[in-house]
Design a protein around this motif. Structure first.
Motif, short mmCIF file in Angstrom:
data_model
loop_
_atom_site.label_atom_id
_atom_site.label_comp_id
_atom_site.label_asym_id
_atom_site.label_seq_id
_atom_site.Cartn_x
_atom_site.Cartn_y
_atom_site.Cartn_z
N CYS A 1 -1.66 8.45 2.09
CA CYS A 1 -0.81 7.37 3.32
C CYS A 1 0.20 7.59 1.64
O CYS A 1 -0.62 7.99 0.66
N ASN A 2 1.04 7.35 2.26
CA ASN A 2 2.00 7.36 0.90
C ASN A 2 1.98 5.65 -0.31
O ASN A 2 2.41 6.01 -1.26
N ASP A 3 1.29 4.56 0.43
CA ASP A 3 0.56 3.82 -0.06
C ASP A 3 0.29 4.67 -1.96
O ASP A 3 0.16 4.05 -2.79
N GLU A 4 -0.55 5.74 -2.34
CA GLU A 4 -0.92 6.82 -3.28
C GLU A 4 0.22 6.70 -4.37
O GLU A 4 0.21 6.44 -5.40
N SER A 5 1.66 6.85 -4.20
CA SER A 5 2.57 6.70 -5.16
C SER A 5 3.86 5.17 -5.32
O SER A 5 4.35 5.39 -6.00
N LEU A 6 3.68 4.76 -4.05
CA LEU A 6 3.68 3.57 -3.67
C LEU A 6 4.09 1.91 -4.14
O LEU A 6 4.80 1.39 -4.18
N LEU A 7 2.30 2.44 -4.14
CA LEU A 7 1.54 0.76 -3.38
C LEU A 7 1.47 0.51 -5.59
O LEU A 7 0.00 0.55 -4.92
N HIS A 8 1.55 -0.28 -5.46
CA HIS A 8 1.31 0.46 -7.50
C HIS A 8 0.61 -1.15 -7.14
O HIS A 8 0.48 -2.07 -6.95
N PRO A 9 -1.10 -0.85 -8.62
CA PRO A 9 -2.06 -2.22 -8.34
C PRO A 9 -1.62 -3.30 -9.30
O PRO A 9 -2.50 -3.89 -9.89
N ASP A 10 -0.62 -3.01 -10.74
CA ASP A 10 -0.02 -3.55 -11.21
C ASP A 10 -0.38 -4.81 -11.69
O ASP A 10 0.17 -5.75 -10.53
N PRO A 11 -0.80 -6.14 -12.28
CA PRO A 11 -1.50 -5.61 -13.48
C PRO A 11 -3.60 -5.25 -13.52
O PRO A 11 -3.78 -4.19 -13.99
N TYR A 12 -3.75 -4.94 -11.92
CA TYR A 12 -5.13 -4.44 -12.00
C TYR A 12 -5.41 -3.21 -11.81
O TYR A 12 -3.99 -2.06 -11.44
N PRO A 13 -6.58 -1.90 -12.47
CA PRO A 13 -6.50 -0.88 -12.85
C PRO A 13 -6.16 -0.11 -11.35
O PRO A 13 -5.78 0.55 -11.01
N SER A 14 -6.66 -0.33 -10.41
CA SER A 14 -6.57 -0.32 -9.23
C SER A 14 -5.95 -0.69 -7.53
O SER A 14 -6.57 -1.46 -7.92
N ARG A 15 -6.12 0.06 -6.45
CA ARG A 15 -5.53 -0.88 -5.15
C ARG A 15 -7.30 -1.16 -5.02
O ARG A 15 -7.30 -3.19 -4.06
N GLU A 16 -8.41 -0.54 -5.12
CA GLU A 16 -9.45 -1.50 -4.72
C GLU A 16 -10.18 -2.11 -5.23
O GLU A 16 -10.57 -3.37 -5.13
N ALA A 17 -9.71 -2.42 -6.68
CA ALA A 17 -9.91 -3.50 -7.53
C ALA A 17 -9.34 -4.76 -7.45
O ALA A 17 -9.97 -5.89 -7.63
N TRP A 18 -7.66 -4.50 -7.09
CA TRP A 18 -7.16 -5.54 -6.41
C TRP A 18 -7.28 -5.95 -5.21
O TRP A 18 -7.78 -7.45 -4.62
N CYS A 19 -7.95 -5.32 -4.69
CA CYS A 19 -8.25 -5.21 -2.79
C CYS A 19 -9.82 -6.39 -3.07
O CYS A 19 -10.01 -7.46 -2.49
N ARG A 20 -10.68 -6.13 -4.39
CA ARG A 20 -11.78 -7.09 -4.50
C ARG A 20 -11.36 -8.71 -4.77
O ARG A 20 -12.25 -9.24 -4.53
N ALA A 21 -11.30 -8.82 -5.78
CA ALA A 21 -10.22 -9.84 -6.39
C ALA A 21 -9.74 -10.84 -5.48
O ALA A 21 -9.63 -11.79 -4.91
N ARG A 22 -8.37 -10.00 -3.95
CA ARG A 22 -8.07 -10.60 -2.96
C ARG A 22 -9.54 -11.52 -2.05
O ARG A 22 -9.52 -12.29 -1.83
N VAL A 23 -10.49 -10.09 -1.92
CA VAL A 23 -11.65 -10.59 -1.24
C VAL A 23 -11.97 -11.79 -1.48
O VAL A 23 -12.77 -12.76 -1.10
#
Ligand SMILES: [Fe+2]
Ligand SMILES: [Fe+2]
Length: 279
Positions: free
Chosen positions: A156-178
């Motif tokens: 997925c293009n997210d790997e280069s375009l969807l930045h999770p800042d300031p979270y260290p990763s997209r999965e960390a952002w996901c867990r916080a949102r959940v």
């Protein structure tokens, strides 16, 4: 939750408008309510640039009694063609501000109450992201899953375009949102049915028909696998897969409401860009 918002019309839904495409903008121009009271649920992937997102949502707010938006991955991209260079949480916060200027309901707002013939229903736009837990068969970790995907070339293009800042990763952002969303949904009255609107399916089953099964890694999280029952979903509305259809899981209706890219919808039977009636 607000008790002052009353619908009375139809609850309609659409997603993956991808309004950067002229052919899709022509479809959007024809999208109209059936009555002055109709609400429109927009389950993400409106466009990539803030100006395109704003233009599209403004068009829709001029037509529908209420527009409810949940972000897709494309809105969250920091795309090189966009003059807005914000990343991650800052970009999402900016999009929420744009929506508020337009009067569009976001996942950060009180959940509006739609008055249906069978009583009130809370409409909850969600922003949950994904955490790579829908792994390809035979893979036990995200690293193994990504290695497999790089091997097949389906990344997925997210790997280069969807930045999770300031979270260290997209999965960390996901867990916080959940976690935050779970807290809000749990605080609602336990006899109030809901329509849950998320860019990704809350349960993995819709991804089983993907042409490239490894793409499921970018399509949701196992953390929400029981939310359709736990939060009394009258329907779960999602998009992202570009496979519009209706499925049932444990008696709950899942509605994939995407338009998709012109090359996709031009091949489908039936009129393109039709709004799906949810309730
Ligand atoms: Fe999409
Ligand atoms: Fe998407």
């Amino acid at each position: 939750m607000t008790a002052t918002d009353h619908g009375g019309g139809r609850l309609l839904a659409i997603s993956d408008l991808h309004s950067g495409y002229a052919d899709n903008r022509a479809l959007i121009e024809r999208m109209a309510p059936e009555s002055d009271e109709d609400w429109l649920l927009v389950a993400g992937d409106v466009a990539e640039t803030v100006s395109d997102i704003r233009r599209c949502l403004k068009t829709l707010t001029g037509r529908f009694r209420k527009v409810v938006w949940a972000p897709g991955n494309h809105e969250l991209w920091t795309h090189p063609s966009d003059t807005v260079t914000l990343r991650g949480v800052d970009r999402y916060a900016h999009l929420v501000e744009v929506c508020r200027e337009l009067g569009v309901t976001t996942p950060e707002d009180p959940y509006p109450i739609w008055q249906g013939p069978d009583g009130p229903v809370a409409v909850a736009p969600l922003f949950l992201l994904y955490d790579y837990s829908f792994l390809p068969e035979g893979c036990a970790t995200k690293d193994e899953g990504l290695a497999y995907a790089h091997g097949t070339g389906v990344v997925c293009n997210d790997e280069s375009l969807l930045h999770p800042d300031p979270y260290p990763s997209r999965e960390a952002w996901c867990r916080a949102r959940v976690a935050e969303t779970e807290r809000r949904l749990s605080a609602l009255p336990d006899d109030l049915p809901m329509v849950l609107v998320n860019h990704y399916p809350l349960h993995r089953h819709p991804t089983e028909v993907l042409w490239y099964p490894e793409f499921a890694m970018w399509c949701g999280t196992r953390l929400t696998a029981d939310w359709h029952r736990r939060f009394r979903a009258a329907a779960v509305v999602y998009g992202h897969l570009h496979i519009p259809r209706t499925t049932y899981h444990e008696g709950v209706r899942f509605e994939e409401v995407s338009v998709g890219y012109p090359r996709e919808w031009q091949k489908r039977q039936g009129p393109p860009g039709t709004l799906r009636r949810i309730l």
